[in-house]
Design a protein around this motif. Structure first.
Motif, PDB file in Angstrom:
ATOM      1  N   ARG A  79     -67.828  -8.908   7.848  1.00  0.00           N
ATOM      2  CA  ARG A  79     -68.114  -7.801   6.924  1.00  0.00           C
ATOM      3  C   ARG A  79     -67.777  -8.205   5.486  1.00  0.00           C
ATOM      4  O   ARG A  79     -68.515  -7.903   4.555  1.00  0.00           O
ATOM      5  CB  ARG A  79     -67.317  -6.565   7.341  1.00  0.00           C
ATOM      6  N   PHE A  80     -66.692  -8.926   5.322  1.00  0.00           N
ATOM      7  CA  PHE A  80     -66.292  -9.386   4.003  1.00  0.00           C
ATOM      8  C   PHE A  80     -67.340 -10.354   3.435  1.00  0.00           C
ATOM      9  O   PHE A  80     -67.690 -10.295   2.252  1.00  0.00           O
ATOM     10  CB  PHE A  80     -64.929 -10.083   4.077  1.00  0.00           C
ATOM     11  N   ALA A  81     -67.859 -11.233   4.303  1.00  0.00           N
ATOM     12  CA  ALA A  81     -68.875 -12.196   3.863  1.00  0.00           C
ATOM     13  C   ALA A  81     -70.150 -11.475   3.427  1.00  0.00           C
ATOM     14  O   ALA A  81     -70.770 -11.828   2.419  1.00  0.00           O
ATOM     15  CB  ALA A  81     -69.182 -13.177   4.982  1.00  0.00           C
ATOM     16  N   ARG A 100     -78.216  -1.971   2.681  1.00  0.00           N
ATOM     17  CA  ARG A 100     -77.117  -2.888   3.012  1.00  0.00           C
ATOM     18  C   ARG A 100     -75.799  -2.356   2.463  1.00  0.00           C
ATOM     19  O   ARG A 100     -74.759  -2.414   3.127  1.00  0.00           O
ATOM     20  CB  ARG A 100     -77.407  -4.274   2.437  1.00  0.00           C
ATOM     21  N   ALA A 101     -75.855  -1.834   1.219  1.00  0.00           N
ATOM     22  CA  ALA A 101     -74.637  -1.331   0.585  1.00  0.00           C
ATOM     23  C   ALA A 101     -74.082  -0.127   1.343  1.00  0.00           C
ATOM     24  O   ALA A 101     -72.861   0.025   1.490  1.00  0.00           O
ATOM     25  CB  ALA A 101     -74.924  -0.955  -0.868  1.00  0.00           C
ATOM     26  N   GLY A 102     -74.985   0.732   1.851  1.00  0.00           N
ATOM     27  CA  GLY A 102     -74.531   1.922   2.573  1.00  0.00           C
ATOM     28  C   GLY A 102     -73.720   1.592   3.803  1.00  0.00           C
ATOM     29  O   GLY A 102     -72.842   2.367   4.213  1.00  0.00           O
ATOM     30  N   LYS A 103     -73.983   0.445   4.421  1.00  0.00           N
ATOM     31  CA  LYS A 103     -73.247   0.047   5.622  1.00  0.00           C
ATOM     32  C   LYS A 103     -71.865  -0.510   5.296  1.00  0.00           C
ATOM     33  O   LYS A 103     -71.073  -0.775   6.184  1.00  0.00           O
ATOM     34  CB  LYS A 103     -74.061  -0.990   6.392  1.00  0.00           C
ATOM     35  N   LEU A 104     -71.611  -0.719   3.982  1.00  0.00           N
ATOM     36  CA  LEU A 104     -70.321  -1.280   3.578  1.00  0.00           C
ATOM     37  C   LEU A 104     -69.424  -0.256   2.897  1.00  0.00           C
ATOM     38  O   LEU A 104     -68.318  -0.580   2.472  1.00  0.00           O
ATOM     39  CB  LEU A 104     -70.551  -2.472   2.627  1.00  0.00           C
ATOM     40  N   LYS A 116     -72.744  -2.791  -7.691  1.00  0.00           N
ATOM     41  CA  LYS A 116     -72.186  -4.146  -7.557  1.00  0.00           C
ATOM     42  C   LYS A 116     -70.661  -4.100  -7.682  1.00  0.00           C
ATOM     43  O   LYS A 116     -69.932  -4.720  -6.893  1.00  0.00           O
ATOM     44  CB  LYS A 116     -72.784  -5.059  -8.631  1.00  0.00           C
ATOM     45  N   ASN A 117     -70.154  -3.368  -8.659  1.00  0.00           N
ATOM     46  CA  ASN A 117     -68.706  -3.286  -8.853  1.00  0.00           C
ATOM     47  C   ASN A 117     -68.018  -2.612  -7.669  1.00  0.00           C
ATOM     48  O   ASN A 117     -66.912  -2.988  -7.266  1.00  0.00           O
ATOM     49  CB  ASN A 117     -68.389  -2.523 -10.146  1.00  0.00           C
ATOM     50  N   THR A 118     -68.694  -1.614  -7.100  1.00  0.00           N
ATOM     51  CA  THR A 118     -68.131  -0.928  -5.932  1.00  0.00           C
ATOM     52  C   THR A 118     -68.075  -1.855  -4.731  1.00  0.00           C
ATOM     53  O   THR A 118     -67.070  -1.944  -4.023  1.00  0.00           O
ATOM     54  CB  THR A 118     -68.967   0.314  -5.593  1.00  0.00           C
ATOM     55  N   ILE A 119     -69.156  -2.566  -4.486  1.00  0.00           N
ATOM     56  CA  ILE A 119     -69.242  -3.474  -3.345  1.00  0.00           C
ATOM     57  C   ILE A 119     -68.276  -4.643  -3.511  1.00  0.00           C
ATOM     58  O   ILE A 119     -67.730  -5.173  -2.533  1.00  0.00           O
ATOM     59  CB  ILE A 119     -70.691  -3.990  -3.188  1.00  0.00           C
ATOM     60  N   ALA A 120     -68.041  -5.058  -4.745  1.00  0.00           N
ATOM     61  CA  ALA A 120     -67.203  -6.234  -5.003  1.00  0.00           C
ATOM     62  C   ALA A 120     -65.730  -5.992  -4.698  1.00  0.00           C
ATOM     63  O   ALA A 120     -64.950  -6.951  -4.646  1.00  0.00           O
ATOM     64  CB  ALA A 120     -67.364  -6.681  -6.450  1.00  0.00           C
ATOM     65  N   ALA A 121     -65.344  -4.733  -4.495  1.00  0.00           N
ATOM     66  CA  ALA A 121     -63.931  -4.419  -4.255  1.00  0.00           C
ATOM     67  C   ALA A 121     -63.712  -4.093  -2.780  1.00  0.00           C
ATOM     68  O   ALA A 121     -63.858  -2.935  -2.361  1.00  0.00           O
ATOM     69  CB  ALA A 121     -63.524  -3.225  -5.125  1.00  0.00           C
ATOM     70  N   PRO A 122     -63.370  -5.070  -1.943  1.00  0.00           N
ATOM     71  CA  PRO A 122     -63.202  -4.817  -0.504  1.00  0.00           C
ATOM     72  C   PRO A 122     -61.905  -4.088  -0.209  1.00  0.00           C
ATOM     73  O   PRO A 122     -60.929  -4.191  -0.954  1.00  0.00           O
ATOM     74  CB  PRO A 122     -63.186  -6.233   0.080  1.00  0.00           C
ATOM     75  N   PRO A 123     -61.883  -3.341   0.887  1.00  0.00           N
ATOM     76  CA  PRO A 123     -60.625  -2.719   1.315  1.00  0.00           C
ATOM     77  C   PRO A 123     -59.581  -3.802   1.600  1.00  0.00           C
ATOM     78  O   PRO A 123     -59.915  -4.932   1.972  1.00  0.00           O
ATOM     79  CB  PRO A 123     -61.015  -1.985   2.605  1.00  0.00           C
ATOM     80  N   GLU A 124     -58.335  -3.463   1.436  1.00  0.00           N
ATOM     81  CA  GLU A 124     -57.261  -4.434   1.642  1.00  0.00           C
ATOM     82  C   GLU A 124     -57.282  -4.961   3.079  1.00  0.00           C
ATOM     83  O   GLU A 124     -57.410  -4.200   4.036  1.00  0.00           O
ATOM     84  CB  GLU A 124     -55.908  -3.757   1.370  1.00  0.00           C
TER      85      GLU A 124
END
Length: 658
Positions: free
Chosen positions: A341-343, A270-274, A324-332
């Motif tokens: 995608r944000f959800a 899941r993380a790889g797709k984000l 988790k920290n990487t995923i928690a920071a969405p692109p602007e």
């Protein structure tokens, strides 16, 4: 509530109960009246109450009437918690609708009620939307074809359903398929942050449960509400727990965390797709290491860990935190430009946090070398389908319940089987009831067990062993079933034993012999109840909840005392802890576990005042071992014998009687 709720409530519990019984065409029952009055007193005095009310007492009305009366008199909500969906449906679909109409003329208004389930019982529209965009996002590649049709049907259903309630999906789908369209409370984004918050099925159901008199829920959701800082259930000061003998197990289940290679790999996928900056590949590689490492270890409890194992767990913990920290920071701008995608990002962030916290909890256990001082138990469970799972669960939930449940509200605990060894002490200790702060009542049963039933122990049979049912035991079963003319519910300690018995009986007996697993349980029980000369053999699911009154059931066979598996890591740890504290671990854990099941199993026999029959226990230890009296004291007070001729004669007379 209604503005009329502040008017004085003049009707007594007795008057309301009488009106309810009359309206539904019932008859007064002394045990029901005694229980209703005891529940009323408990709510008024704010004292906890444990009630054993046997089959036929009418315990649902006995607690619902006082619950409604209390809710309306205090302008509050009463929570009623059950262990099984069957009882939950009975209360919401049958008992409460009839009851509120019966009581309305006696009250200022018609009482109100609603049902609340865990969030994972409802479709998550956000997750459905994600899966529509990425059909394989949450499904392991090896399972896509197997799940495809079910998931597609769920997507179609999402466009038609008004409630999103899994129980309204007919036919149902597998748990794995349902997980593709649902979320747990910890994975939920929250209504204010979710793109579908305004139309969320779980939120709509929660809204319906606000400001009603009675909310029906389940033990799992009750546990989440009690253990979390968030308010899940409506504000309340009274909880009524039916099927309370299941409370310890359900609370333990909620407080258990698990880690598996499969869960780690799917999280990495899941993380790889984000866009995980390669950290997903690190987690995927560590998941492979985890699978190899645990496969080389024996299943069972961990009382200590070596440095390579500790290093592996620390590496996983740190990798999850980093991801988790990487995923928690969405692109602007992602939350505005791509809300789906944000959800998914926020959902995965929560899930990675849960996995990380589970590993922290596991490592904390081994921060102390002495296993006797551990509050949690860690073990490996081996499954042929999902490989290895590393689990952590509380050694005891008593302190948790003492502080989080009993300290916050008045609690009534009810069940057909709560006395173990003839008293409530064992159950009270497992729940953590405050000493001196609770009362008890055995409301009895309208049956006379000594006149209606026989407890037969086959003392002459060899003690059950590990090699399956002996030839003598199979011959005993054939003789008993023949004497009973079929009409037999066989409760076996294992699926292998049930299947062995069925295979041996089919060529010997002129009766239909059905085995659990051949069809759904509901279909089998229905066939059994309608075919008077049939037999139904099965395991744990049949020990509880099967209700077959009348002549279709006159013999219950129990092949052996249902002690827990000696290799059950959690119960083994609880037994060792009791021994270390100077108590008897065997009596406190194993014998108590067996006693509750024996009481439940024997309770299948008498379901109506006209029922007659025999409970046959094919385990001589019930009368030859010292603990046998403890087990027998937990069962209905049947007339007892060890004479096979007496029992066969009694069964034959039942067949011959009109």
């Amino acid at each position: 509530m209604s503005d009329s709720a502040d008017q004085p409530l003049s009707a007594s519990t007795g008057e309301l109960l009488s009106a309810a019984v009359t309206a539904i065409g019932g008859a007064p029952r002394p045990g029901q009246v005694a229980m209703a009055e005891a529940v009323t007193a408990a709510l008024e005095k704010e004292r906890h109450l444990a009630v054993q009310a046997g089959t036929g007492t009418g315990k649902s009305l006995a607690y619902l009437v006082p619950a409604i009366r209390h809710a309306m008199a205090t302008d509050s909500t009463v929570i009623v918690s059950t262990a099984t969906l069957a009882l939950q449906r009975q209360l919401v679909d049958r008992d409460l609708p009839r009851l509120v109409k019966a009581l309305a003329p006696q009250l200022q208004r018609e009482p109100t009620f609603a049902i609340m389930k865990g969030r994972n019982n409802y479709l998550c529209l956000n997750k459905v939307g994600q899966a529509s965009l990425e059909p394989d996002a949450l499904i392991d590649e090896s399972e896509v074809s197997w799940l495809g049709r079910q998931v597609t049907r769920l997507h179609d259903w999402a466009n038609d359903t008004d409630t999103g309630d899994r129980d309204e999906l007919d036919p149902g789908v597998s748990d794995l398929a349902w997980r593709q369209v649902s979320v747990s409370s910890s994975e939920c984004l929250g209504a204010s942050r979710c793109p579908h918050g305004a139309e969320c099925f779980a939120e709509l159901a929660k809204a319906k449960a606000q400001d009603v008199d009675v909310v029906v829920t389940n033990h799992a959701l009750l546990a989440i509400d009690a253990l979390s800082d968030a308010m899940i259930l409506p504000e309340h000061d009274v909880v009524i727990i039916d099927e309370a003998h299941e409370l310890d197990g359900r609370i333990t289940s909620v407080a258990t965390n698990e880690i598996s290679a499969r869960s780690l790999r799917l999280a990495a996928k899941r993380a790889g797709k984000l866009g995980a900056e390669g950290r997903d590949e690190t987690l995927d590689s560590l998941a492979d290491d985890f699978a190899v490492h645990t496969s080389l270890m024996e299943p069972g409890r961990w009382t200590n860990i070596d440095e390579p194992t500790r290093g592996m767990l620390v590496g996983l913990r740190d990798a999850l935190w980093s991801l988790k920290n990487t995923i928690a920071a969405p692109p602007e701008g992602e939350s505005t430009n791509d809300p789906e995608r944000f959800a998914e990002r926020q959902n995965l962030n929560n899930h990675l946090g849960d996995l990380h916290d589970a590993l922290v909890r596991i490592l904390d256990v081994f921060g102390t070398e002495d296993p006797a001082s551990h509050d949690d138990v860690v073990w490996i469970e081996r499954s042929s389908r999902d490989a290895d799972t590393l689990a952590v669960a509380p050694l005891s939930v008593a302190e948790m319940l003492h502080n989080k449940l009993f300290a916050e509200q008045t609690v009534v605990l009810a069940s057909a089987t709560l006395t173990v060894g003839g008293n409530f002490d064992a159950m009270a200790a497992s729940w953590g009831l405050p000493k001196g702060g609770w009362d008890s009542l055995n409301a009895g049963t309208p049956f006379d067990p000594k006149k209606s039933g026989i407890l037969y122990t086959a003392k002459h049979l060899p003690t059950p062993g590990r090699d399956g049912l002996s030839d003598a035991t199979l011959a005993e079963i054939a003789g008993l079933v023949t004497a009973a003319g079929g009409r037999t519910l066989g409760l076996f300690s294992s699926r292998r034993a049930a299947e062995q018995a069925a295979e041996a009986m089919r060529p010997r007996l002129p009766f239909d012999v059905m085995v659990q697993g051949e069809e759904t349980l509901g279909v089998l029980v229905d066939k059994f109840s309608k075919n008077e000369n049939s037999c139904l053999f099965g395991t744990l699911s049949l020990w509880q909840g099967v209700d077959v009154p009348g002549s279709a059931l006159s013999l219950v066979i129990i092949d052996r005392i249902p002690f827990p598996r000696p290799d059950d890591p959690l119960l083994q740890a609880r037994s060792q802890a009791a021994d270390a504290a100077g108590r008897s671990g065997f009596m406190e854990v194993s014998a108590t576990h067996a006693a509750l099941l024996m009481a439940q199993g024997a309770g299948r026999l008498l379901r109506h005042v006209g029922d007659r029959g025999v409970v046959a226990v094919l385990d001589n230890r019930l009368v030859t071992k010292r603990y046998g009296s403890f087990l027998r004291a937990s069962m209905p007070d049947f007339w007892q014998t060890t004479d096979p001729q007496v029992v066969r004669g009694a069964l034959k007379r039942l067949v011959e009687s009109p």
